[in-house]
Design an enzyme around this catalytic site. Sequence first.
Site, PDB file in Angstrom:
ATOM      1  N   HIS A   1       0.833  -1.203   0.000  1.00  0.00           N
ATOM      2  CA  HIS A   1       0.000   0.000   0.000  1.00  0.00           C
ATOM      3  C   HIS A   1       0.864   1.247   0.000  1.00  0.00           C
ATOM      4  CE1 HIS A   1      -3.627   2.366   0.874  1.00  0.00           C
ATOM      5  NE2 HIS A   1      -2.821   3.116   1.607  1.00  0.00           N
TER       6      HIS A   1
ATOM      7  N   ASP B   1     -14.769   3.418   7.536  1.00  0.00           N
ATOM      8  CA  ASP B   1     -13.783   4.326   6.933  1.00  0.00           C
ATOM      9  C   ASP B   1     -14.457   5.274   5.942  1.00  0.00           C
ATOM     10  OD1 ASP B   1     -11.038   5.253   6.388  1.00  0.00           O
ATOM     11  OD2 ASP B   1     -11.450   4.440   4.398  1.00  0.00           O
TER      12      ASP B   1
ATOM     13  N   LYS C   1      -8.296  -1.029   6.365  1.00  0.00           N
ATOM     14  CA  LYS C   1      -8.574  -1.590   5.036  1.00  0.00           C
ATOM     15  C   LYS C   1      -7.597  -2.711   4.678  1.00  0.00           C
ATOM     16  CE  LYS C   1      -8.812   2.665   3.615  1.00  0.00           C
ATOM     17  NZ  LYS C   1      -8.827   3.901   2.840  1.00  0.00           N
TER      18      LYS C   1
HETATM   19  N1  URA Z   1      -5.292   7.015   2.485  1.00  0.00           N
HETATM   20  C1  URA Z   1      -6.279   6.407   3.153  1.00  0.00           C
HETATM   21  O1  URA Z   1      -6.739   5.323   2.794  1.00  0.00           O
HETATM   22  N2  URA Z   1      -6.786   6.999   4.247  1.00  0.00           N
HETATM   23  C2  URA Z   1      -6.322   8.177   4.694  1.00  0.00           C
HETATM   24  O2  URA Z   1      -6.811   8.659   5.698  1.00  0.00           O
HETATM   25  C3  URA Z   1      -5.295   8.807   3.985  1.00  0.00           C
HETATM   26  C4  URA Z   1      -4.784   8.183   2.880  1.00  0.00           C
END
Ligand code: URA
Length: 442
Positions: free
Chosen positions: A83, A162, A188
């Site tokens: 990621h 989220d 996530k």
């Molecule tokens: N990327 C994400 O998935 N969440 C955030 O809060 C910032 C960057």
Amino acid sequence: MIRAVDVIRKKRDGVPLADDEIDYFLKGCCSGDIPDYQTAAFLMATYFRGMNEKEVFSLTDSMVRSGKVVDLSGIKGTKVDKHSTGGVADTTTLVVCPLVASCGAPIAKMSGRGLGHTGGTLDKLEAIPGMKVSLTLDEFVNIVNSVGISIISQTDDLVPADKKLYSLRDVTATVDSIPLIASSVMSKKIAGGSDVIVLDVKVGKGAFMKDLKDAMALAKMMVNIGETSGRRTVAVLTDMNQPLGRAIGNSLEVIEACEALKGRGPSELMEVCLALGSYMLILAGIAQSFDIASKMLQDALVSGRGMDKLKEMVKAQGGDINALEDYSLLPQAKIKYELKAQEDFYISELDAEKLGLCAMKLGAGRAKKEDKIDLAVGMVINKKVGDYVNSGESVVTIHGNDERLVEEVLPEIKSAVKTSKQKVAKGKLIHAVVQRGLTQFL
Ligand code: URA
Ligand code: CA
């Protein structure tokens, strides 16, 4: 009895929250029992007071439980995920994931779309004609088992908390909070079901974290959340002062990824891919050291196995693999405008955020989540920081579909490029690596 107002007051006053208080708040905000104005106040209190490691783990855990955790048990082997916290000209995923998969580590990755000045892997994949990124879990698992890699969009039931929190953060100026970013990203990744998580934490002008100290705090927090959740996690801190590669925009970044997998990638992009890929192979238990991992990835690159793996994935997801050889099959912009140097100079600065925003304004990205994008447009950066430019040479090639938009962004692109008559040193690319119990500055 727990009351929302008391939780907000506690956070406001800097008193650490208990697990049940965090869970109560998160459940309430998702169900609608706690109104958005109280959640907004909670987010702002968190923005100013922060969270300790125990609180942020607890928040992440509650967020994960707000939806479904992806069950990857049908995939053999140690599943690896990667990621990035968000970059510009950063097509790393499309290069490193096929390379790593071709070395034997299964990759079952859920990606996001681009927002603001940063790009997203799903949009890039959709530039390939026919490519499907919304698959059922069964299709996803089957492709990973047969091909070794699949990249799809996050399912709707992946961390609904989220989506709720992010939409409120977006309108309350609370996006750039370290605990809120850490919990958003890691919830996530954990719900995504992989065993190993390698994080690319961007540092610099084009990143959420503008300085190394904040990036390090974010990296440590995310590694701690991952490891506490039983996932092997490493964070690599990489530079995002200037764009990483040369292409910004979806079709253009697919071309850059293909060129990279054919051994013609820009050096900075390749260095970051090799570093991230090496940790992916080490944590997957496939390579015993960084040097061995790096050699495996080089072999996968030179032999073309990485490129073959990308093609296998694209084919399995319905995409036209001919477009990965004949780039004219990808969406093409009508206008190509060369921004040429008027004199000789060195490039001293390329503002990644500004250039990313210019690409967005050309249509390559979204100002708001709902915006439509143009897969063909963007720009190619022909000269990077430290490069010498002769008068008349092109610094940036703008790819546009709308004359008016090209004219509009031109002065902004010019202002994003700073020059010097003196030689300029190339900045550091990889700043540090954070692992369980170990921080290594490079
Ligand atoms: N990327 C994400 O998935 N969440 C955030 O809060 C910032 C960057
Ligand atoms: Ca000259």
